[in-house]
Write a protein that holds these residues in place. Structure first.
Motif, PDB file in Angstrom:
ATOM      1  N   UNK A  82       9.647  15.260   1.221  1.00 35.26           N
ATOM      2  CA  UNK A  82       8.543  14.343   1.678  1.00 35.26           C
ATOM      3  C   UNK A  82       8.618  12.802   1.794  1.00 35.26           C
ATOM      4  N   UNK A  83       9.644  12.110   1.348  1.00 37.10           N
ATOM      5  CA  UNK A  83       9.897  10.808   1.512  1.00 37.10           C
ATOM      6  C   UNK A  83      11.165  10.515   2.635  1.00 37.10           C
ATOM      7  N   UNK A  84      11.678  11.380   2.761  1.00 37.92           N
ATOM      8  CA  UNK A  84      12.753  11.376   3.938  1.00 37.92           C
ATOM      9  C   UNK A  84      12.256  11.016   5.198  1.00 37.92           C
ATOM     10  N   UNK A  85      10.898  11.441   5.482  1.00 33.03           N
ATOM     11  CA  UNK A  85      10.218  11.323   6.754  1.00 33.03           C
ATOM     12  C   UNK A  85       9.843   9.783   6.941  1.00 33.03           C
ATOM     13  N   UNK A  86      10.065   9.175   5.891  1.00 32.88           N
ATOM     14  CA  UNK A  86       9.496   7.627   5.943  1.00 32.88           C
ATOM     15  C   UNK A  86      10.800   6.914   6.207  1.00 32.88           C
ATOM     16  N   UNK A  87      12.128   7.531   5.832  1.00 32.38           N
ATOM     17  CA  UNK A  87      13.289   6.741   6.102  1.00 32.38           C
ATOM     18  C   UNK A  87      13.615   6.863   7.551  1.00 32.38           C
ATOM     19  N   UNK A  88      13.452   7.959   8.097  1.00 31.79           N
ATOM     20  CA  UNK A  88      13.582   8.135   9.524  1.00 31.79           C
ATOM     21  C   UNK A  88      13.196   7.333  10.344  1.00 31.79           C
ATOM     22  N   UNK A  89      11.832   7.168  10.112  1.00 29.15           N
ATOM     23  CA  UNK A  89      10.841   5.986  10.784  1.00 29.15           C
ATOM     24  C   UNK A  89      11.593   4.511  10.752  1.00 29.15           C
TER      25      UNK A  89
ATOM     26  N   UNK B  52       0.843  -1.032   0.038  1.00 34.31           N
ATOM     27  CA  UNK B  52       0.119   0.023  -0.026  1.00 34.31           C
ATOM     28  C   UNK B  52       0.830   1.160  -0.139  1.00 34.31           C
ATOM     29  N   UNK B  53       1.894   0.968   0.967  1.00 34.99           N
ATOM     30  CA  UNK B  53       2.772   2.429   0.917  1.00 34.99           C
ATOM     31  C   UNK B  53       3.334   2.646  -0.355  1.00 34.99           C
ATOM     32  N   UNK B  54       3.827   1.567  -1.287  1.00 37.61           N
ATOM     33  CA  UNK B  54       4.528   1.838  -2.474  1.00 37.61           C
ATOM     34  C   UNK B  54       3.607   2.712  -3.375  1.00 37.61           C
ATOM     35  N   UNK B  55       2.588   2.302  -3.456  1.00 39.71           N
ATOM     36  CA  UNK B  55       1.505   2.660  -4.693  1.00 39.71           C
ATOM     37  C   UNK B  55       0.751   4.194  -3.813  1.00 39.71           C
ATOM     38  N   UNK B  56       0.509   4.191  -2.721  1.00 41.79           N
ATOM     39  CA  UNK B  56      -0.628   5.391  -2.112  1.00 41.79           C
ATOM     40  C   UNK B  56       0.425   6.573  -2.056  1.00 41.79           C
ATOM     41  N   UNK B  57       1.783   6.274  -1.646  1.00 36.63           N
ATOM     42  CA  UNK B  57       2.599   7.349  -1.271  1.00 36.63           C
ATOM     43  C   UNK B  57       3.352   8.115  -2.398  1.00 36.63           C
ATOM     44  N   UNK B  58       3.130   7.465  -3.490  1.00 40.46           N
ATOM     45  CA  UNK B  58       3.616   8.129  -4.792  1.00 40.46           C
ATOM     46  C   UNK B  58       2.414   9.522  -5.161  1.00 40.46           C
TER      47      UNK B  58
ATOM     48  N   UNK C 151      16.691   3.775  -2.521  1.00 39.88           N
ATOM     49  CA  UNK C 151      16.066   4.957  -1.887  1.00 39.88           C
ATOM     50  C   UNK C 151      17.220   5.969  -1.821  1.00 39.88           C
ATOM     51  N   UNK C 152      18.373   5.590  -1.372  1.00 40.40           N
ATOM     52  CA  UNK C 152      19.511   6.677  -1.029  1.00 40.40           C
ATOM     53  C   UNK C 152      19.977   7.207  -2.297  1.00 40.40           C
ATOM     54  N   UNK C 153      20.027   6.488  -3.166  1.00 43.26           N
ATOM     55  CA  UNK C 153      20.483   6.771  -4.762  1.00 43.26           C
ATOM     56  C   UNK C 153      19.571   7.611  -5.449  1.00 43.26           C
ATOM     57  N   UNK C 154      18.224   7.479  -5.215  1.00 46.51           N
ATOM     58  CA  UNK C 154      17.136   8.337  -5.591  1.00 46.51           C
ATOM     59  C   UNK C 154      17.345   9.706  -4.735  1.00 46.51           C
ATOM     60  N   UNK C 155      17.454   9.677  -3.451  1.00 44.76           N
ATOM     61  CA  UNK C 155      17.534  10.755  -2.551  1.00 44.76           C
ATOM     62  C   UNK C 155      18.581  11.576  -2.894  1.00 44.76           C
TER      63      UNK C 155
ATOM     64  N   UNK D 237       7.847   0.998   2.399  1.00 44.02           N
ATOM     65  CA  UNK D 237       6.789   1.337   1.331  1.00 44.02           C
ATOM     66  C   UNK D 237       7.045   3.046   0.818  1.00 44.02           C
ATOM     67  N   UNK D 238       6.954   3.657   1.713  1.00 40.92           N
ATOM     68  CA  UNK D 238       7.357   5.354   1.349  1.00 40.92           C
ATOM     69  C   UNK D 238       8.391   5.347   0.929  1.00 40.92           C
ATOM     70  N   UNK D 239       9.605   4.739   1.295  1.00 42.94           N
ATOM     71  CA  UNK D 239      11.114   4.862   0.791  1.00 42.94           C
ATOM     72  C   UNK D 239      10.878   4.324  -0.681  1.00 42.94           C
ATOM     73  N   UNK D 240      10.466   3.162  -0.967  1.00 39.12           N
ATOM     74  CA  UNK D 240      10.510   2.657  -2.161  1.00 39.12           C
ATOM     75  C   UNK D 240       9.430   3.606  -3.028  1.00 39.12           C
ATOM     76  N   UNK D 241       8.490   4.093  -2.894  1.00 39.14           N
ATOM     77  CA  UNK D 241       7.769   5.297  -3.578  1.00 39.14           C
ATOM     78  C   UNK D 241       8.648   6.350  -3.900  1.00 39.14           C
ATOM     79  N   UNK D 242       9.724   6.583  -3.442  1.00 39.19           N
ATOM     80  CA  UNK D 242      10.729   7.567  -3.866  1.00 39.19           C
ATOM     81  C   UNK D 242      11.750   7.063  -4.710  1.00 39.19           C
ATOM     82  N   UNK D 243      11.694   5.956  -5.030  1.00 37.02           N
ATOM     83  CA  UNK D 243      12.955   5.388  -6.021  1.00 37.02           C
ATOM     84  C   UNK D 243      12.480   5.698  -7.465  1.00 37.02           C
ATOM     85  N   UNK D 244      13.525   6.261  -7.944  1.00 34.56           N
ATOM     86  CA  UNK D 244      13.504   6.531  -9.571  1.00 34.56           C
ATOM     87  C   UNK D 244      12.713   5.514 -10.309  1.00 34.56           C
ATOM     88  N   UNK D 245      11.768   5.925 -11.098  1.00 30.39           N
ATOM     89  CA  UNK D 245      10.992   4.753 -11.849  1.00 30.39           C
ATOM     90  C   UNK D 245      11.763   4.275 -12.969  1.00 30.39           C
TER      91      UNK D 245
END
Length: 842
Positions: free
Chosen positions: A493-500, A134-140, A478-482, A528-536
């Motif tokens: 907006x996605x770094x928030x999820x990395x922190x948790x 859910x995180x992967x899709x919703x948080x995009x 994630x870090x590569x995309x970050x 999932x939020x981190x994965x949503x930030x990965x470059x497509x």
């Protein structure tokens, strides 16, 4: 030919294109229904003891309900995002990879030491995989992402405030707030929201475990700190700045040494990912919040300790006023920091920030500052300004205190299990049911206190490699995309999820936070939020066509991968919904039966049996329910003397034993059934054959030794010398193991606690002496019995010791007139026993 899609714009002629979730201007009703349901779940879940997976009937039902929630949410997500899934890029492929995690639990279930707990862990891991998906899709979706970040923060604030309601003694009020939807409220009070242990009162809020509450608070502290530093709106900065003080105070009131140790370490690591200006803002804001918290810590600690003894409304009001006042001051200072300091830092350090190594200097300096502060707090008189309970915990931060030594022992013992179950592990719950076989000393811990080692125990090398590969992929991508992301809003907006995710996983190296399904959900949703930030980036490079400007879209269209994925996800959701619903029913029936058995009102056999049968129809190997029904059947036999009840109980237990061979409840109940059937040899063999599974259970040793004597004596009367000596030898061997265990415990490090009692009682020694005699070791029997001999022959145990001592002497052709005469004064009939057994030959 359709129009091409550029940015966020598309027209009617492009509706057949599979536009990405990022390109959606607004969410559909389904998306906002999903978001709403998620928020309701995030409010409900933590107040169910954080959905702790405690491997017992008390914790099961809310977890199964979470499975129902998760299945429904997954169905919603599949329907909402089906038209926008691509799956064919490095981002969304993670939504496929995450399902390898429950798959490893499914594989390990085929060799599981407990089928019942293995099925539970498949469910739990499935729930985690769903929330990642859910995180992967919703948080995009940018709007949904903002709402979910706010929801996670506000549910955190509810948990923190709820903790303080309990800390200030208002437990009945706290219970009334959530009692209508939380099973944890008993007698109007949320159980152990403030718990007491050897360290005094510790704040746990909803979790009932201070260390996991500290891990949760640490993660959310960084998330709040980050949000407060990034907020542009005045009220946002004030609200988040306000909550920093309650969060920091809550961490201190947990008295968690692991939290105090991990917090600065994680903080330094996180700083490395920020620009120098952001680092400075974080450091200033955290320092200000910590200073204000430190100022009010002593009075708030004292008030809590007092109010939890005797509640006083005026004193509670003072506590709230002090907390709110300190938080308001902090909110103002955080706002001033953002209004004046942050722009100043950005201007002054703009050139420095551009340097490649600029982000290293402040974290390195922070290490020095933390080391100095640690020295001052631990090694100097500065610690005396801390509250007594906090100071005691700080003083005990070292590698020789018991919790560190115990954890090291857990980790060593868990590796012993890996040696026996290396490839696929022992299945879900393996540590909980098997740790007594491998433990170094008689501690009690159903958890290894390390998420990764427990995962290794349960799923073996295959499982841990899959988990690590998954985590490494998500973090690396994630870090590569970050670092590549140029859009600051999206980046943060996605770094928030990395922190948790990073904070809780780091703390989970020291504790069992992930055994709280709510915490596991937070981690996997954040992953999932981190994965949503990965470059497509497309997984496969294909030649662009005039109909598509995106290779992953083209690949997805041509292969039908999204359709296949959505179909599979829907099937998984339906299966999980069915299983979870059935498990909810079974848990409810088991709890109903337990309540009937524990109640004061007399219940009929049929009334009690009905819910037990319903529960076992769904989950026939549930050790608790099986042993309960067997106990009921045994009780009915006692009243009716109808052997059919015992036969049914035996059959029921043996069937469950095939899949729950390490269940102490089943083994004990089966042994009791054999005794009731007048088959002591079977009971003895069952206990003796399973002794290795419970190496430090003193009562198990005592039963084996006692029943060895009984079996040996019965064989003596039957004239079976071989069986007599075989049983006696088992008793002697068991006794010697006990003696060796007692000696081993003397070698434990000074700071390590032993755990449960493990001593050789006089009754155990008496039975060992009898076994020695029955094995023909007459001299050893006499010496052993003489060592525990006392003059109090009015005590039946002492009289029995004297009797067997005299029997052994008789067989050796020796006497002890003093003991003989005193015993005869108490019981003159012992002469016949002494003569008969002392003259026996075998």
């Amino acid at each position: 030919m359709t129009n091409q899609v550029y940015g966020n714009m598309y027209n009617e002629s492009s509706k057949k294109e599979r536009i990405s979730i990022e390109q959606m201007n607004s969410g559909s009703a389904l998306i906002w229904t999903l978001v709403s349901a998620l928020i309701i779940f995030l409010i409900w879940a933590p107040f169910q003891q954080g959905l702790f997976n405690g491997q017992s009937i008390d914790f099961e039902k809310p977890i199964y309900w979470a499975g129902v929630w998760a299945a429904a949410l997954l169905l919603l997500a599949v329907v909402a995002f089906f038209k926008h899934m691509r799956i064919a890029n490095k981002r969304e492929i993670t939504a496929v990879g995450v399902w390898l995690l429950p798959l490893t639990y499914i594989l390990s279930s085929f060799v599981a030491v407990s089928h019942y707990l293995a099925m539970d862990m498949i469910l739990v891991m499935g729930i985690s995989a769903i929330f990642f998906t859910i995180g992967v899709f919703l948080l995009q979706h940018r709007s949904a992402n903002r709402v979910m970040r706010a929801a996670l923060l506000w549910t955190t604030y509810l948990i923190v405030i709820y903790g303080f309601i309990n800390w200030f003694g208002q437990r009945m009020f706290a219970g009334s707030l959530v009692g209508w939807f939380s099973h944890v409220v008993s007698n109007g009070v949320y159980t152990d929201a403030v718990m007491t242990d050897s360290n005094g009162l510790r704040l746990t809020s909803v979790f009932q475990y201070a260390n996991t509450y500290a891990a949760f608070l640490m993660a959310m502290l960084f998330a709040v700190l980050f949000t407060a530093s990034r907020s542009l709106k005045l009220y946002d900065r004030l609200i988040h700045g306000f909550m920093l003080v309650p969060i920091i105070l809550s961490i201190a009131l947990t008295l968690s040494r692991g939290g105090l140790v991990m917090l600065p370490i994680v903080f330094i690591v996180l700083l490395l990912l920020l620009k120098p200006t952001q680092q400075l803002v974080w450091i200033v804001n955290l320092a200000v919040s910590a200073a204000i918290s430190f100022i009010v810590l002593q009075p708030i600690t004292d008030m809590g300790l007092s109010l939890n003894q005797v509640y006083n409304g005026a004193e509670a009001f003072k506590g709230w006023a002090l907390l709110i006042g300190a938080s308001a001051v902090n909110a103002a200072l955080i706002w001033l920091s953002g209004r004046y300091l942050q722009p100043l830092f950005e201007r002054k350090f703009e050139k420095w920030s551009a340097r490649r190594t600029a982000s290293l200097w402040l974290p390195l300096g922070g290490l020095v500052v933390i080391a100095v502060l640690a020295f001052l707090l631990i090694g100097t008189g500065l610690k005396n300004v801390l509250p007594d309970n906090v100071r005691t915990r700080v003083e005990n931060i070292n590698f020789q205190q018991h919790s560190v030594l115990e954890r090291i022992t857990f980790y060593k013992d868990s590796m012993k299990m890996v040696a026996d179950y290396p490839i696929l592990g022992g299945g879900g719950g393996a540590w909980a049911v098997m740790y007594e076989k491998y433990q170094n000393n008689p501690y009690i811990s159903n958890q290894t206190h390390n998420y990764f080692l427990q995962y290794l125990d349960e799923t073996g090398i295959v499982g841990i490699l899959v988990l690590l590969a998954f985590l490494v992929y998500v973090f690396y991508q994630y870090l590569r995309s970050y670092y590549r992301e140029q859009d600051e809003e999206k980046k943060h907006g996605y770094f928030f999820y990395f922190l948790i995710a990073f904070s809780i996983l780091a703390h989970s190296l020291l504790d069992f936070n992930m055994s709280y399904v709510y915490v596991s959900i937070l981690v996997f949703f954040s992953l999932g939020g981190m994965a949503a930030a990965i470059e497509a980036v497309p997984l496969s490079r294909v030649k662009k066509t005039p109909e598509s400007a995106n290779t992953d879209t083209d690949l997805a269209k041509r292969t039908g991968i999204p359709t296949l994925y959505a179909t599979c996800a829907g099937v998984v959701a339906v299966v999980l919904l069915i299983f979870s619903g059935r498990y909810v029913a079974a848990a409810g029936d088991a709890q109903e039966a337990y309540a009937l058995l524990q109640g004061t009102e007399q219940r009929s056999y049929e009334e009690v049996r009905e819910p037990l049968d319903r529960a076992l129809k769904i989950r026939p190997t549930d050790p608790t329910t099986v042993s309960q029904l067997a106990a009921v059947l045994q009780s009915v036999y006692s009243s009716t003397q109808d052997a059919n009840y015992l036969n049914e109980a035996e059959a029921l237990l043996l069937k469950a034993y095939e899949r729950e061979s390490h269940s102490k409840a089943i083994l004990n109940q089966l042994g009791a059934i054999y005794v009731s059937k007048n088959e002591p040899e079977k009971s003895f063999r069952l206990l003796a054959d399973n002794l290795d599974k419970f190496n430090w259970d003193m009562s198990w040793y005592e039963q084996v030794i006692g029943q060895a004597v009984t079996a040996s004596y019965l064989s003596l009367n039957a004239g079976d010398t071989e069986a007599q000596k075989a049983a006696a030898q088992i008793g002697i061997h068991t006794y010697n193991r006990m003696l060796a265990g007692v000696e081993h415990l003397k070698t434990l490090p000074e700071g390590q606690l032993q755990g449960r009692d493990f001593t050789v009682t006089s009754m155990t020694t008496l039975n060992a002496g009898k076994a020695m005699f029955l094995n023909g070791q007459t001299e050893e029997a006499a010496a052993t019995l003489k060592n525990i001999l006392t003059d109090d022959f009015a005590n039946t145990e002492n009289a029995d010791t004297a009797l067997w001592y005299l029997i052994a002497l008789k067989k050796l052709g020796q006497e002890d007139p003093a003991v003989y005469n005193k015993l005869m004064d108490v019981n003159s009939s012992v002469k016949k026993q002494i003569d008969e057994l002392g003259s026996s030959t075998f």
